[in-house]
Enzyme design. Structure first.
Site, PDB file in Angstrom:
ATOM      1  N   THR A  19      47.962 -15.031   7.806  1.00 14.01           N
ATOM      2  CA  THR A  19      46.618 -15.318   7.299  1.00 14.01           C
ATOM      3  C   THR A  19      46.656 -15.546   5.786  1.00 14.01           C
ATOM      4  O   THR A  19      45.738 -16.143   5.237  1.00 14.01           O
ATOM      5  CB  THR A  19      45.654 -14.150   7.595  1.00 14.01           C
ATOM      6  N   ALA A 107      64.033  -7.872   7.718  1.00  8.15           N
ATOM      7  CA  ALA A 107      63.434  -7.014   8.741  1.00  8.15           C
ATOM      8  C   ALA A 107      61.916  -7.066   8.708  1.00  8.15           C
ATOM      9  O   ALA A 107      61.246  -6.249   9.335  1.00  8.15           O
ATOM     10  CB  ALA A 107      63.923  -5.581   8.570  1.00  8.15           C
ATOM     11  N   ASP A 156      53.134 -10.248   0.171  1.00 11.14           N
ATOM     12  CA  ASP A 156      54.201  -9.294  -0.121  1.00 11.14           C
ATOM     13  C   ASP A 156      54.226  -8.906  -1.598  1.00 11.14           C
ATOM     14  O   ASP A 156      54.346  -7.726  -1.946  1.00 11.14           O
ATOM     15  CB  ASP A 156      55.563  -9.876   0.293  1.00 11.14           C
TER      16      ASP A 156
HETATM   17  C1  GLA Z   1      56.181 -13.318   5.518  1.00 12.76           C
HETATM   18  C2  GLA Z   1      55.672 -14.017   4.272  1.00 12.76           C
HETATM   19  C3  GLA Z   1      54.233 -13.630   3.983  1.00 12.76           C
HETATM   20  C4  GLA Z   1      53.338 -13.749   5.223  1.00 12.76           C
HETATM   21  C5  GLA Z   1      54.013 -13.079   6.418  1.00 12.76           C
HETATM   22  C6  GLA Z   1      53.246 -13.256   7.696  1.00 12.76           C
HETATM   23  O1  GLA Z   1      56.318 -11.951   5.292  1.00 12.76           O
HETATM   24  O2  GLA Z   1      56.458 -13.665   3.160  1.00 12.76           O
HETATM   25  O3  GLA Z   1      53.717 -14.400   2.928  1.00 12.76           O
HETATM   26  O4  GLA Z   1      53.004 -15.069   5.486  1.00 12.76           O
HETATM   27  O5  GLA Z   1      55.331 -13.567   6.614  1.00 12.76           O
HETATM   28  O6  GLA Z   1      52.061 -12.535   7.649  1.00 12.76           O
END
Ligand code: GLA
Length: 393
Positions: A19, A107, A156
């Site tokens: 999202t 992971a 993240d």
């Molecule tokens: C990875 C990406 C994030 C996000 C997630 C899915 O972790 O780094 O930016 O898109 O996938 O929610």
């Protein structure tokens, strides 16, 4: 190496997968595990990068010749951060940086952003630069997108830089507004368990970009600003293409689930403090007062939403993988309130909400199910909602 040290945590995401780049809602929390960058300044405009987990020669790069494409591999993340800081106009000094991590790589627990952001804090401090954390998150994301070449969203880097201990963070990726909601499962005798399925994923690989492209196609066809801006799930039905319809349905429903979980957490915290539940997530503080079955009630509801989120990722967004599906089923069968895959998918971890007294049974069920299928047994991580990145020495 002696020097100062900066730590950036990994993250788990309670809800809102894929999202972030759709400008929808995400609800991550920071982990206690993460990446440490121990660093000293240098006067020769070099970056000398070492990693305890990759015991090769150090990677040495000149700050003045940094450009996407070199170095590659793990060193691209720290080098990319120096490049992105410089590109944003900051005068970055040379540094020797030693990396150490207790996060599994690939992971789905945000190890790349933890690496970027521990280095970002180290470089800023050693260079005498102050960058607001939201801007730093954008700079670290740019390093990942443009220097490393992984087209990821903002969750993240935001989680590692902005989360709070004992809270989950509702982030609106459209407006970048943040609401911290109390999240202390241990106060209700509930454990948040991560099981790393030991299938690693790489976000530079094609599937992630393909999902982004599909979401962009759905956005164009619907004529909306972003899928995250849509709150009515029926809007997805306007899409003629069944694949795009499923993708849109996932993004819209996962954002709604993120909001519902944040509201449940804010409401239960308010109730534990004798206040009427807030209409929406509102900042609250202090430990949840109640223990026992009543305190666990919101976690049953949240667990159901976790499982719904997993089914949506499996069936509508099609990013789950067999080990995750087995792990989710086994966890629920052994007494978890609910479980879902976390991160980009195609490998990585699941997150389960487990009543503390069912924890041994859940771990045993997963290990047994994996062993029976001749898969490497999962690695377990206790996912305790923890503080954001900081200097630790
Ligand atoms: C990875 C990406 C994030 C996000 C997630 C899915 O972790 O780094 O930016 O898109 O996938 O929610």
């Amino acid at each position: 190496m002696s020097g100062c040290a900066w730590f950036a945590p990994g993250r788990a995401n309670l809800m809102g997968e894929h999202t972030d780049y759709n400008e929808g809602l995400v609800l991550p929390f920071a982990l206690a595990q993460g990446v440490t960058a121990t660093a000293v300044a240098r006067s020769d405009r070099l970056l000398v990068l070492r990693s305890k987990q990759v015991p090769d020669e150090p990677v040495t790069v000149s700050l003045d010749s940094l450009a996407p494409g070199s170095p590659t591999g793990w060193a691209a993340y720290p080098a990319g951060v120096a490049w992105a800081l410089r590109d944003a106009g900051y005068d970055v000094a040379g540094a020797s940086i030693d990396i150490d991590s207790n996060l599994p790589v690939g992971a789905g627990v945000g190890s790349s952003a933890a690496l970027e952001c521990s280095v970002a804090l180290a470089l800023c401090a050693l260079s005498g630069i102050w960058v607001p954390r939201r801007s730093l998150a954008a700079i670290a994301k740019r390093a990942e997108n443009e220097f490393v070449g992984a087209p990821t969203g903002i969750i993240d880097q935001s989680a590692t830089l902005l989360c709070r201990a004992g809270h989950a963070m509702l982030l609106d990726c459209g407006t970048l507004s943040v609401t911290h909601v109390p999240f202390r499962p241990s106060a209700a005798d509930v454990v948040t368990l991560i099981a790393d399925t030991r299938v690693t994923h790489a976000l530079v690989s094609g599937e992630y970009s393909q999902r982004r492209a599909e979401c962009e196609a759905a956005t164009r066809e619907l004529g909306v600003a972003s899928l995250g801006a849509v709150t009515d799930i029926a809007v997805a039905d306007r899409l003629a293409d069944p694949v795009l319809r499923r993708r849109a349905r996932h993004v819209i429903s996962d954002s709604a689930r993120a909001r519902a979980i944040a509201s449940a957490l804010a409401g239960s915290s308010a109730a534990a403090h004798g206040r009427p539940p807030a209409a929406g997530p509102a900042p609250a503080s202090g430990p949840a007062a109640a223990h026992g079955p009543a305190a666990a009630e919101p976690y049953r509801f949240i667990g159901q939403l976790l499982t719904e989120g997993h089914l949506s990722l499996r069936d509508d967004f099609e990013v789950s993988w067999p080990e995750a599906d087995v792990a989710v089923n086994e966890a629920i069968g052994a007494g978890a309130y609910g479980a879902k895959m976390i991160g980009g998918g195609f490998g990585g971890s699941i997150l389960a909400l487990v009543p503390a007294n069912r924890l041994p049974a859940v771990r045993a069920a997963l290990t047994e199910a994996f062993t029976r299928r001749s898969w490497s047994p999962p690695e377990f991580l206790d996912a305790v909602p923890s503080a954001a990145a900081r200097q630790i020495a």
